[in-house]
Design an enzyme around this catalytic site. Structure first.
Site, PDB file in Angstrom:
ATOM      1  N   HIS A  61       0.807  -1.218  -0.342  1.00 57.17           N
ATOM      2  CA  HIS A  61      -0.172  -0.064   0.303  1.00 57.17           C
ATOM      3  C   HIS A  61       1.161   1.289  -0.147  1.00 57.17           C
ATOM      4  CE1 HIS A  61      -3.540   2.054   1.519  1.00 57.17           C
ATOM      5  NE2 HIS A  61      -3.237   3.025   0.914  1.00 57.17           N
ATOM      6  N   ARG A  65       1.684   8.769  -6.842  1.00 58.11           N
ATOM      7  CA  ARG A  65       1.603  10.557  -7.702  1.00 58.11           C
ATOM      8  C   ARG A  65       1.863  10.675  -8.701  1.00 58.11           C
ATOM      9  NH1 ARG A  65      -1.642  10.470  -3.228  1.00 58.11           N
ATOM     10  NH2 ARG A  65      -1.020  11.119  -1.102  1.00 58.11           N
ATOM     11  N   ASP A 153      -9.178   2.670  -3.733  1.00 64.38           N
ATOM     12  CA  ASP A 153      -8.304   3.569  -2.723  1.00 64.38           C
ATOM     13  C   ASP A 153      -8.160   4.907  -2.060  1.00 64.38           C
ATOM     14  OD1 ASP A 153      -6.642   3.419   0.060  1.00 64.38           O
ATOM     15  OD2 ASP A 153      -5.368   4.059  -0.601  1.00 64.38           O
ATOM     16  N   HIS A 180     -10.543   0.094   0.775  1.00 65.55           N
ATOM     17  CA  HIS A 180     -10.330   1.502   1.601  1.00 65.55           C
ATOM     18  C   HIS A 180     -11.816   1.731   2.266  1.00 65.55           C
ATOM     19  CE1 HIS A 180      -9.577   5.856   2.493  1.00 65.55           C
ATOM     20  NE2 HIS A 180     -10.971   5.884   2.650  1.00 65.55           N
ATOM     21  N   ASP A 305       1.104   2.457   3.796  1.00 64.05           N
ATOM     22  CA  ASP A 305       0.031   4.161   3.159  1.00 64.05           C
ATOM     23  C   ASP A 305       1.386   5.472   3.303  1.00 64.05           C
ATOM     24  OD1 ASP A 305      -1.980   4.801   2.613  1.00 64.05           O
ATOM     25  OD2 ASP A 305      -3.339   5.080   4.343  1.00 64.05           O
ATOM     26  N   HIS A 309       2.845  13.991   0.563  1.00 61.18           N
ATOM     27  CA  HIS A 309       1.606  15.699   0.314  1.00 61.18           C
ATOM     28  C   HIS A 309       3.541  16.520   0.155  1.00 61.18           C
ATOM     29  CE1 HIS A 309      -1.793  13.824  -0.027  1.00 61.18           C
ATOM     30  NE2 HIS A 309      -1.831  13.305   1.177  1.00 61.18           N
ATOM     31  N   GLY A 324      -2.333  12.352   5.052  1.00 56.96           N
ATOM     32  CA  GLY A 324      -1.958  11.071   4.302  1.00 56.96           C
ATOM     33  C   GLY A 324      -0.213  11.875   5.124  1.00 56.96           C
TER      34      GLY A 324
END
Ligand code: DOR
Length: 434
Positions: A61, A65, A153, A180, A305, A309, A324
């Site tokens: 997971h 991007r 997700d 999710h 996960d 960002h 996130g």
């Protein structure tokens, strides 16, 4: 070309013991040729100094991007960060822009990943077109293009009938459905778990938005025979439901993240969006249940996960910043320090949760180091203790709440499919290291 890895200690996952042996690898074939103490000379030698050799980690997971949000991460930077974290293989989620909902888009990720020459990237494709939750994608075509699982997700599939149909088709092709779990009619625009939400004056995302959807999908998996994989489990009822489902023989696997094992909502003491994640950080009781589920095997594996960002996005604060946190470069040391060094879990069991079980659940090569098996090998310095410094990440992103934490057990060298993809060893100039 033959490469000999010497001077390390191999972890035997069955005996749970460490043995000083060499490993001979065929670099082109990406295969382990021999393991022993008197191996023949090779074309190149990797000289270790007592580090532990583990099967390359597998993260099922990760968010990379690309395409669409390359300012946060690219396939190349994410795969490089994964290599530094000791990962041989990572599965990337399809919530890019455009999302990975067509065979072309899936194939493109594989192409870019191949060029990156870092951890192997395996795409997860969308369950529904554009992740809108309205119409299924073409599962078989996506699988043929290289997708290893399906997920929307970032969003839950709200329509139970559509999810049922997805499971019927996915089970035909033996594709895991990674959910999710978030019922939007319960979650609404919630940001934090109730305690933290009340303290900080922000909207609540109740735990039932997760557990209610997990309950629905477990029952659908039972009816359809599909393999359901539950992403980022974070609440106590979810752990109980998955335990119940496993006893009942439902085909379910589940992951837990390092942050849901190590942080609670009480750790959010101010408006700091590094702590904003979906599902949110939960209550102490939930965290205890996740730990218990992780230790007893109800939660099969660790997944990060990894959700990069930019700094400017995270500076918007808890209300407006995106959900996130990154995790791929710090997960092993954090869990080694907090679960193995504290005596809660053996090193071998942690490795099973980060390599062997993810490989088995997602039908991947690797997960063990054995003659004839894939040469995905990670060397870890169990003694090395360091403070987590996000400025030193290979990832483009810095959004971790673990900055400043001290942890031991750092990956120092990673081989994926017979090729060295990360090398942080101190070379002495002798031994002709790769
Ligand atoms: O915190 C999260 N971030 N949770 C998700 O489900 C999606 C992810 C992202 O894409 O940033």
């Amino acid at each position: 070309m033959k490469v000999k890895v010497t001077g390390g200690q191999l972890l035997d996952l069955v005996e749970e013991s460490l043995t000083a042996v060499d490993v001979l690898v065929d670099s082109e074939a990406g295969m382990v040729l021999a393991i022993g103490t008197e191996l023949p000379e090779a074309d190149q030698t990797v000289q270790l100094s007592g580090q532990v050799l583990l099967p390359g980690f597998i993260d099922v997971h990760v968010h990379l991007r690309e395409p669409g949000f390359e300012h946060k991460e690219t396939i190349a930077t994410g795969a490089r960060a994964a290599a530094a974290g000791g990962f041989g293989q990572i599965l990337c989620m399809p919530n890019t822009n455009p999302p990975l909902d067509t065979p072309d888009r899936v194939a493109n990720v594989r192409r870019l990943a191949h060029a990156a020459q870092a951890s192997q990237v395996l795409p997860i494709a969308c369950i529904t077109k554009m992740q809108r939750g309205e119409e299924l994608t073409d599962f078989r075509a996506l699988q043929l293009a290289g997708a290893v699982a399906l997920s929307d997700d970032g969003k839950g599939v709200q329509d139970g009938g559509l999810m049922r149909q997805a499971m019927v088709v996915a089970s035909e092709w033996n594709l895991p459905i990674a959910i999710h779990a978030e019922d939007e009619s319960i979650a609404r625009d919630g940001v934090l778990h109730p305690g933290a939400a009340a303290r900080l004056g922000l909207p609540v995302q109740p735990g039932e938005s997760e557990s209610a959807m997990i309950a629905r999908d477990l029952l659908l998996a039972e009816a359809t025979g599909a393999h359901l994989h539950v992403c980022h489990v974070s609440v106590e009822p979810a752990v109980s439901l998955i335990r119940w489902a496993k006893l009942r023989g439902i085909r379910v696997t589940a992951e837990v993240t390092p942050h849901h094992l190590l942080l609670t909502e009480d750790d959010i003491v101010k408006d700091d969006a590094r702590y904003k994640v979906n599902p949110p950080l939960r209550s102490r009781r939930d965290v205890e249940a996740c730990r218990e589920g992780f230790l007893d095997g109800t939660l099969d594996m660790v997944a990060t996960d990894h959700a990069p960002h930019s700094q400017s996005e995270k500076q918007l604060g808890l209300a407006a910043a995106p959900f996130g946190m990154v995790g791929i470069e710090t997960v092993f040391p954090l869990l080694y320090t907090h679960f193995v060094q504290t005596g809660r879990l053996s090193l071998a069991e942690l490795v099973r949760r980060m390599s062997t079980r993810p490989a088995a659940a997602f039908h991947l090569p690797g997960g063990t180091i054995r003659v004839g098996g894939r040469a995905d090998i990670t060397a870890v310095d169990l003694q090395a203790r360091r403070v987590i410094e996000p400025e030193k990440f290979y990832s483009k992103a810095r959004n971790t709440p673990f900055a400043g934490w001290s942890a031991a057990g750092w990956p120092v060298w990673t081989m994926c499919n017979g090729k060295v993809i990360h090398d942080d060893l101190v070379h002495t100039g002798t031994g002709g290291s790769v």
